[in-house]
Design an enzyme around this catalytic site. Structure first.
Site, PDB file in Angstrom:
ATOM      1  N   SER A 120       1.601 -58.944 -70.088  1.00 39.48           N
ATOM      2  CA  SER A 120       0.078 -59.422 -69.898  1.00 39.48           C
ATOM      3  C   SER A 120      -0.920 -58.303 -70.089  1.00 39.48           C
ATOM      4  O   SER A 120      -2.186 -58.759 -70.263  1.00 39.48           O
ATOM      5  CB  SER A 120      -0.041 -60.486 -68.934  1.00 39.48           C
ATOM      6  OG  SER A 120       0.413 -59.780 -67.655  1.00 39.48           O
ATOM      7  N   ASN A 145       3.809 -60.550 -78.671  1.00 39.02           N
ATOM      8  CA  ASN A 145       3.531 -61.240 -77.481  1.00 39.02           C
ATOM      9  C   ASN A 145       3.298 -62.736 -77.962  1.00 39.02           C
ATOM     10  O   ASN A 145       3.071 -62.889 -78.909  1.00 39.02           O
ATOM     11  CB  ASN A 145       2.368 -60.978 -76.752  1.00 39.02           C
ATOM     12  CG  ASN A 145       2.348 -61.389 -75.105  1.00 39.02           C
ATOM     13  OD1 ASN A 145       2.255 -62.633 -75.285  1.00 39.02           O
ATOM     14  ND2 ASN A 145       1.981 -60.713 -74.260  1.00 39.02           N
ATOM     15  N   ALA A 204       9.595 -62.663 -78.797  1.00 36.01           N
ATOM     16  CA  ALA A 204      10.341 -61.464 -78.790  1.00 36.01           C
ATOM     17  C   ALA A 204      11.506 -61.453 -79.288  1.00 36.01           C
ATOM     18  O   ALA A 204      12.087 -60.724 -80.007  1.00 36.01           O
ATOM     19  CB  ALA A 204      10.235 -60.526 -77.377  1.00 36.01           C
ATOM     20  N   CYS A 220      15.136 -43.361 -43.936  1.00 36.02           N
ATOM     21  CA  CYS A 220      15.697 -42.091 -44.310  1.00 36.02           C
ATOM     22  C   CYS A 220      15.599 -41.822 -45.783  1.00 36.02           C
ATOM     23  O   CYS A 220      15.766 -40.827 -46.351  1.00 36.02           O
ATOM     24  CB  CYS A 220      17.224 -41.888 -43.698  1.00 36.02           C
ATOM     25  SG  CYS A 220      18.301 -42.838 -44.546  1.00 36.02           S
ATOM     26  N   ASP A 244      14.837 -56.125 -63.690  1.00 37.03           N
ATOM     27  CA  ASP A 244      15.928 -57.167 -64.001  1.00 37.03           C
ATOM     28  C   ASP A 244      17.108 -56.478 -64.497  1.00 37.03           C
ATOM     29  O   ASP A 244      18.189 -56.848 -64.427  1.00 37.03           O
ATOM     30  CB  ASP A 244      15.897 -58.313 -64.572  1.00 37.03           C
ATOM     31  CG  ASP A 244      15.324 -58.055 -66.086  1.00 37.03           C
ATOM     32  OD1 ASP A 244      15.628 -56.900 -66.508  1.00 37.03           O
ATOM     33  OD2 ASP A 244      14.435 -58.881 -66.772  1.00 37.03           O
ATOM     34  N   GLN A 253       8.563 -52.263 -67.362  1.00 36.25           N
ATOM     35  CA  GLN A 253       7.954 -52.633 -66.069  1.00 36.25           C
ATOM     36  C   GLN A 253       8.979 -53.703 -65.292  1.00 36.25           C
ATOM     37  O   GLN A 253       8.899 -54.065 -64.193  1.00 36.25           O
ATOM     38  CB  GLN A 253       6.774 -53.498 -66.226  1.00 36.25           C
ATOM     39  CG  GLN A 253       5.623 -52.712 -66.891  1.00 36.25           C
ATOM     40  CD  GLN A 253       4.422 -53.724 -67.266  1.00 36.25           C
ATOM     41  OE1 GLN A 253       3.513 -53.714 -66.495  1.00 36.25           O
ATOM     42  NE2 GLN A 253       4.346 -54.200 -68.633  1.00 36.25           N
ATOM     43  N   ASN A 254      10.155 -54.143 -66.209  1.00 41.80           N
ATOM     44  CA  ASN A 254      10.883 -55.263 -65.571  1.00 41.80           C
ATOM     45  C   ASN A 254      11.981 -54.482 -64.359  1.00 41.80           C
ATOM     46  O   ASN A 254      12.347 -53.254 -64.897  1.00 41.80           O
ATOM     47  CB  ASN A 254      11.869 -55.636 -66.588  1.00 41.80           C
ATOM     48  CG  ASN A 254      10.867 -56.491 -67.567  1.00 41.80           C
ATOM     49  OD1 ASN A 254       9.597 -56.948 -67.079  1.00 41.80           O
ATOM     50  ND2 ASN A 254      11.595 -56.994 -68.727  1.00 41.80           N
ATOM     51  N   CYS A 307      20.638 -49.850 -42.978  1.00 43.15           N
ATOM     52  CA  CYS A 307      21.028 -48.702 -43.534  1.00 43.15           C
ATOM     53  C   CYS A 307      22.392 -48.097 -42.751  1.00 43.15           C
ATOM     54  O   CYS A 307      22.433 -47.967 -41.729  1.00 43.15           O
ATOM     55  CB  CYS A 307      20.063 -47.595 -43.517  1.00 43.15           C
ATOM     56  SG  CYS A 307      20.495 -45.900 -44.140  1.00 43.15           S
ATOM     57  N   HIS A 364       8.745 -49.785 -62.351  1.00 47.67           N
ATOM     58  CA  HIS A 364       8.432 -50.645 -61.280  1.00 47.67           C
ATOM     59  C   HIS A 364      10.017 -51.070 -60.349  1.00 47.67           C
ATOM     60  O   HIS A 364       9.910 -51.571 -59.564  1.00 47.67           O
ATOM     61  CB  HIS A 364       8.094 -52.026 -61.518  1.00 47.67           C
ATOM     62  CG  HIS A 364       6.353 -51.907 -62.063  1.00 47.67           C
ATOM     63  ND1 HIS A 364       6.033 -52.993 -62.824  1.00 47.67           N
ATOM     64  CD2 HIS A 364       5.832 -50.913 -62.067  1.00 47.67           C
ATOM     65  CE1 HIS A 364       4.658 -52.568 -63.027  1.00 47.67           C
ATOM     66  NE2 HIS A 364       4.600 -51.333 -62.619  1.00 47.67           N
TER      67      HIS A 364
END
Ligand code: BJW
Ligand code: ZN
Length: 248
Positions: A197, A221, A239, A138, A112, A109-110, A155, A127
């Site tokens: 989460s 977690n 993690a 466009c 980065d 979902q990151n 653009c 995401h």
């Protein structure tokens, strides 16, 4: 008591290790927590971004239509912050895991880009990516790594306003990426869910989808989440400490 807790943790990690390394198809779902030890702020929780910024004023298409300059300032601030961040041992453990099992999909979902920076190959960024822009007129989509620019940028092809190529609340995820993610969940023997989460759909339901299709679901977690009770094994820890022990 402390000794018992650390024994239980060690046992859980060993069990996860044994199951994961003997599996045919491993799918991993990551959230902001995996990048926390790299210095990237999470969204929720005491140090989360949404403590100081209102998500609805910054991460919705309505917010962008109303004030693209403000939304861009927020994303440029995030770019500057993340530009100096590097992958941590959790990201690298997943690179190693991809090399150790026959089939592997990493759903993140990151936005980065740290999984790619670490060297992971089969990554689905559901995401989007903070380092990509998309033309609102466009649809042209390209990588852009600038951390300073006049906002909102325009653009080169059509002069339309460019937006960050991320998925905001109320927007649908790319159907191709989402169906690839769901196909992988249906085939998975193991789903490892790290640092999320579990409140933002559709990713919040991925654990249930995989379980219904027979996968063993493991969560890593810092704390229990609203979804922990539905999973087969929950490991409470950082993690960056737990994943290297699982992968070895
Ligand atoms: C550690 C750690 C360490 C910390 N080690 N762990 C069904 C029901 C209700 C609502 C909806 C629904 N379906 C859709 C919705 C609406 C909405 C939604 O889910 N809302 C809920 C919040 C109620 N979803 C959407 O709008 C999605 N679109 C969609 O589904 O389209 C169809 C549709 C639309 C509307 C209605 C119905 C259907 C799109 C969601 C897009 C999310 N976008 C964001 C911003 C991306 C761009 C950006 O970065 O700016 O994505 S929001 C933000 O949350 C970001 C994240 O990817 C996402 C998830 O956050 P994450 O990763 O879980 O982070 P945190 O901070 O929440 O958690 C961190 C965790 O890490 C914590 O648990 C810590 O404990 C842990 N941790 N350090 C291990 N060291
Ligand atoms: Zn354009």
């Amino acid at each position: 008591m402390a000794l018992n807790n650390s024994r239980t943790l060690r046992d859980k990690i060993l069990k996860a290790r044994e199951l994961i390394l003997s599996s045919e198809y491993v799918v991993v779902l990551t959230g902001a927590g995996i990048s926390a030890e790299s210095g990237v702020p999470t969204f929720r929780g005491s140090d989360g971004i949404w403590r100081n910024y209102n998500a609805m004023e910054l991460a919705t298409p309505e917010a962008f239509n109303t004030n693209p300059k403000l939304v861009w300032e927020f994303y440029l601030w995030r770019r500057r912050l993340i530009a100096s961040c590097n992958p941590n041992p959790a990201h690298y453990a997943l690179v190693k895991l991809e090399q150790k099992v026959p089939f592997f999909t990493l759903i993140t979902q990151n936005v980065d880009g740290l999984h790619h920076k670490a060297g992971s190959k089969n990554v689905l960024e559901i995401h989007g990516n903070l380092w990509r822009v998309r033309c609102t007129r466009c649809g042209r989509n390209e990588y852009d790594t600038k951390t300073e620019m006049d906002v909102p940028p325009r653009c080169d092809s059509c002069g339309g306003i460019l937006r960050p190529d991320v998925v905001w609340f109320g927007e649908t995820l790319s159907t191709d990426v989402l169906s690839e993610a769901i196909n992988s969940l249906k085939k998975a023997d193991i789903l490892l869910i790290v640092g999320t989460s579990g409140v933002v759909e559709p990713a919040a339901s991925f654990g249930m989808i995989a379980r219904q299709d027979g996968a063993f679901v493991i969560e890593v977690n810092l704390e229990k989440t609203p979804r922990s009770g539905f999973y087969n094994l929950t490991i409470t820890g950082k993690a960056g400490e737990v994943l290297p022990q699982i992968v070895g």
